[in-house]
Motif scaffolding. Structure first.
Motif, PDB file in Angstrom:
ATOM      1  N   HIS A 103       0.858  -1.183   0.000  1.00 60.36           N
ATOM      2  CA  HIS A 103       0.000   0.000   0.000  1.00 60.36           C
ATOM      3  C   HIS A 103       0.897   1.237   0.000  1.00 60.36           C
ATOM      4  CE1 HIS A 103       0.962  -0.104   4.301  1.00 60.36           C
ATOM      5  NE2 HIS A 103       0.650   1.188   4.321  1.00 60.36           N
ATOM      6  N   LEU A 104       0.302   2.383  -0.277  1.00 55.89           N
ATOM      7  CA  LEU A 104       1.005   3.657  -0.260  1.00 55.89           C
ATOM      8  C   LEU A 104       0.187   4.666   0.528  1.00 55.89           C
ATOM      9  CD1 LEU A 104       2.111   3.849  -4.017  1.00 55.89           C
ATOM     10  CD2 LEU A 104       3.586   3.372  -2.051  1.00 55.89           C
ATOM     11  N   PRO A 105       0.833   5.602   1.216  1.00 52.59           N
ATOM     12  CA  PRO A 105       0.102   6.563   2.036  1.00 52.59           C
ATOM     13  C   PRO A 105      -0.611   7.613   1.174  1.00 52.59           C
ATOM     14  CG  PRO A 105       2.423   7.113   2.030  1.00 52.59           C
ATOM     15  CD  PRO A 105       2.303   5.805   1.300  1.00 52.59           C
ATOM     16  N   PRO A 106      -1.742   8.135   1.642  1.00 55.05           N
ATOM     17  CA  PRO A 106      -2.452   9.181   0.889  1.00 55.05           C
ATOM     18  C   PRO A 106      -1.617  10.438   0.705  1.00 55.05           C
ATOM     19  CG  PRO A 106      -3.387   8.904   3.100  1.00 55.05           C
ATOM     20  CD  PRO A 106      -2.462   7.760   2.878  1.00 55.05           C
ATOM     21  N   GLU A 107      -0.631  10.640   1.573  1.00 54.97           N
ATOM     22  CA  GLU A 107       0.238  11.818   1.455  1.00 54.97           C
ATOM     23  C   GLU A 107       1.046  11.832   0.161  1.00 54.97           C
ATOM     24  OE1 GLU A 107      -0.633  11.245   5.780  1.00 54.97           O
ATOM     25  OE2 GLU A 107      -0.104   9.939   4.100  1.00 54.97           O
ATOM     26  N   LEU A 108       1.123  10.692  -0.516  1.00 49.71           N
ATOM     27  CA  LEU A 108       1.856  10.645  -1.780  1.00 49.71           C
ATOM     28  C   LEU A 108       1.278  11.635  -2.792  1.00 49.71           C
ATOM     29  CD1 LEU A 108       4.173   8.898  -3.136  1.00 49.71           C
ATOM     30  CD2 LEU A 108       2.332   7.648  -4.251  1.00 49.71           C
TER      31      LEU A 108
END
Length: 274
Positions: free
Chosen positions: A66-71
């Motif tokens: 997964h990747l953080p929404p801050e990306l």
């Protein structure tokens, strides 16, 4: 030894371990590139998302799923490498990075691509090889500037008819799929320069001589009884290519001309993405 230490550090939340893992990467790099490939990451360090001028981010060969929404803050990002990870679905935050030109998603566990991928209208190169795709997602046909598509080593049996609307597409790599017929949609794409259908199950090849842009066709390792006919100057890689003639039809029977020449070798490496 270094990889072992990184593997341990990836599980440890302490600031010292993170500092080692990121090799003192605390400020925006001068070259606007961050390469954390092979760092045994299980999550993306959030402070990377504060590098708002970042242009290239390489996260290949980690343990990300997964990747953080801050990306989403990385709105200048043009190249994102997520290949060789554990993604079962493409994180939707990736689809918010509208300046992306090159997206590497190979060697994950993707069975589909989200409809939101269509928002990446600047995408020119897409790598989705070595995933679990049983059909090429229709959303790929929405990427109007796409020039290079790598979709090898999946389980593709057909291609969508809408693929013909990608008039900027120049190279399509489909090696190692389950194609039993040559995709007819490719016959309506005169702008294609490279077609790779190596290692499929194609038994008959239609003529490709009418494709004016074609420069290279790779069709080796198919159970075909003929070579695709091409225009003068087009390179073929496969059985009965330039070095050995294809079978001749005589009285309805196919008679193979047996030569003791070695078959043409495959290219050592496929072209770099544009």
């Amino acid at each position: 030894m270094g990889n072992s230490l990184k593997a341990v550090a990836a599980f440890m939340p302490s600031s010292k371990c993170k500092k080692y893992l990121l090799e003192d990467l605390e400020e925006m790099p001068v070259d606007k590139m961050v390469d954390l490939s092979g760092s045994q990451l299980r999550q993306l360090p959030l402070h990377i998302c504060s590098f708002r001028e970042l242009v290239k981010l390489y996260l290949s060969d980690n343990n990300l799923h997964h990747l953080p929404p801050e990306l989403e803050q990385l709105q200048n990002l043009q190249i994102l490498a997520l290949d060789f990870n554990n993604f079962k679905a493409l994180p939707l935050v990736v689809c918010t990075l509208k300046q992306l030109c090159i997206l590497y998603l190979g060697n994950n566990k993707l069975c589909s691509l989200p409809f939101e991928l269509r928002l990446l209208q600047n995408l020119k190169t897409l790598w989705v090889e070595s995933n679990c795709l049983q059909c090429l997602p229709e959303v790929v046909c929405e990427l109007r500037l796409l020039k290079t598509l790598h979709a090898g080593s999946n389980a593709l049996r057909t291609l969508p008819d809408r693929l013909r609307q990608l008039q900027e597409l120049r190279s399509i790599w489909l090696s190692g799929n389950l194609l039993s017929d040559f995709p007819t949609v490719l016959l309506d794409m005169p702008f294609l320069e490279v077609i790779d259908v190596d290692r499929n199950s194609i038994r008959f090849f239609p003529s490709l001589a009418h494709l004016p842009g074609l420069k290279l066709v790779i069709y080796d390792h198919n159970p075909c009884r003929n070579a695709p006919k091409v225009a003068k100057g087009v390179r073929r890689v496969g059985r009965w290519s330039e070095e050995s003639p294809e079978p001749r039809k005589r009285s309805g029977a196919v008679i193979e001309i047996m030569l003791h020449e070695k078959p043409s070798p495959l290219p050592a490496a496929k072209p770099e993405p544009e």
